[in-house]
Design a protein around this motif. Structure first.
Motif, PDB file in Angstrom:
ATOM      1  N   HIS A   1       0.804  -1.224   0.000  1.00 20.35           N
ATOM      2  CA  HIS A   1       0.000   0.000   0.000  1.00 20.35           C
ATOM      3  C   HIS A   1       0.837   1.274   0.000  1.00 20.35           C
ATOM      4  O   HIS A   1       0.346   2.327  -0.419  1.00 20.35           O
ATOM      5  CB  HIS A   1      -0.935   0.019   1.214  1.00 20.35           C
TER       6      HIS A   1
ATOM      7  N   LEU B   1      -8.601  -0.521   2.596  1.00 23.96           N
ATOM      8  CA  LEU B   1      -7.169  -0.241   2.768  1.00 23.96           C
ATOM      9  C   LEU B   1      -6.682  -0.884   4.067  1.00 23.96           C
ATOM     10  O   LEU B   1      -7.039  -0.456   5.168  1.00 23.96           O
ATOM     11  CB  LEU B   1      -6.932   1.266   2.782  1.00 23.96           C
TER      12      LEU B   1
ATOM     13  N   GLU C   1      -4.025   4.637  -2.778  1.00 20.58           N
ATOM     14  CA  GLU C   1      -5.419   4.223  -2.561  1.00 20.58           C
ATOM     15  C   GLU C   1      -6.222   5.242  -1.756  1.00 20.58           C
ATOM     16  O   GLU C   1      -7.456   5.254  -1.821  1.00 20.58           O
ATOM     17  CB  GLU C   1      -5.443   2.866  -1.858  1.00 20.58           C
TER      18      GLU C   1
END
Length: 371
Positions: free
Chosen positions: A134, A236, A291
């Motif tokens: 991420h 997330l 994201e």
């Protein structure tokens, strides 16, 4: 006549009052607004005990000690008030934004890893593995696994409720105008009349210097406005706090939320967010965690942090019974447990805490300051 009057009801002032409540002293807090609605309430809750230190100092040692108090404090406050301050020890990743930041971050890494071998440098592959891909790669990244965070909103509410249960007297929506030393006590002029106390602790954050103008402190506390966003993203999966060398940070919160902070505008005491500030937060947070651009902003706010040059807090006695405890900048939440304990003990015993000479108002030699 109060034994101790604390001006300011942020986490520093409330922590001191909570520890003082263990004695027979008559303790009161005065606050100009609704308690706990300024820097403390609005903070990100990131502890960052190792995050911004590059050398072994009294403040660094104090930060480590204070961080170690949070697990027990979290349990105690929940048992006492029913409020969970959501302490997490999920680690912190610090990343260099630009090539020119690498040298300073490497120096910091060498210092931190020499003090704590668990601090490691992350390769791009390490960063991907740790954050499930991420967080994008950077010029350099280090991982501080023992760092943690709390919910600052819950923490201020828990301290507030704790003080209510301990019968600490509070003066709400009462602005202090001046503090005058009389014969053996202090007269405090406020928007709602006169208060009197044997000892006074000024812990009103970025407004401390303005209140103490009469005393002409050689070091000034300046307000630094910081803007913050809270973003919701259901998918997330990130647990670690991410802190960038430009001051932008992302702190994961429950449930599925991410607190993004914080801008820094010196000598700015205004309230509210700006287009420029919000854009800056989005730019750097989305660049590091793409994201987040698909997340939903559910709240935005600002707070004013108390800054001193050198980023060293002022914790000193400036008159017979007048103390100033301020200038904690980005470390107010982190330092509040140990400061509450130490300043209360100072008032109990009359003995200044060890290693607090670094925080003298004028940074003068030991024989030139009050003890």
């Amino acid at each position: 006549m109060h034994d101790v009057l604390i001006i300011g009801s942020g986490v520093i002032g409330m922590s001191i009052a909570r520890h003082l409540s263990q004695s027979q002293m008559d303790v009161a807090i005065v606050d100009r607004d609704v308690p706990g609605k300024h820097a403390s309430y609005k903070a990100g809750g990131m502890l960052g005990a190792q995050n911004e230190f590059t050398e072994d100092t009294d403040l660094f040692r104090l930060a480590l000690e204070s961080r170690s108090l949070f697990p027990e404090l979290c349990e105690a406050l929940e048992n006492e008030t029913g409020i969970d301050i959501q302490y997490q020890s999920s680690g912190l990743i610090k990343v260099a934004n630009r090539p020119e930041d690498v040298e300073n971050l490497r120096q910091q890494y060498e210092f931190l890893s020499s003090m704590d071998p668990s601090v490691v440098e992350l390769s791009d592959e390490d960063l991907i593995d740790l954050t499930h891909g991420h967080v994008t790669s950077s010029e350099m990244a280090i991982y501080i696994p023992n760092d943690g965070q709390i919910n600052a909103n819950h923490y201020t509410k828990a301290l507030f409720k704790s003080l209510q249960q301990r019968n600490i007297h509070r003066y709400y929506q009462t602005e202090v105008h001046s503090i005058e030393h009389q014969n053996g006590y202090y007269e405090i002029s406020t928007s709602n009349g006169q208060l009197h106390a044997k000892k006074v602790i000024v812990a009103c954050g970025a407004w401390s210097s303005k209140l103490l103008e009469h005393y002409q402190l050689p070091r000034e506390v300046v307000g630094v406005k910081g803007e913050v966003l809270l973003v919701e993203h259901d998918s997330l999966d990130l647990k670690e706090t991410v802190f960038m060398t430009n001051g932008c940070y992302i702190v994961p919160k429950e449930p599925n939320r991410f607190l993004i902070g914080a801008t820094s505008e010196f000598d700015n005491y205004s309230v509210g967010n700006t287009d420029q500030g919000v854009s800056w937060l989005h730019q750097y947070a989305n660049e590091r965690i793409p994201e987040l651009a698909q997340g939903k902003v559910i709240k935005q706010w600002s707070g004013v942090r108390p800054y001193t040059d050198g980023e060293l807090p002022i914790m000193d006695r400036i008159d017979d019974g007048l103390y100033v405890i301020s200038g904690h900048y980005r470390n107010g939440i982190l330092l509040s447990p140990v400061i509450g304990r130490d300043i209360a003990n100072w008032l109990f015993t009359g003995v200044k805490p060890r290693n607090y000479e670094s925080f003298n108002v004028s940074r003068r030699s030991n024989n030139e300051v009050y003890h």
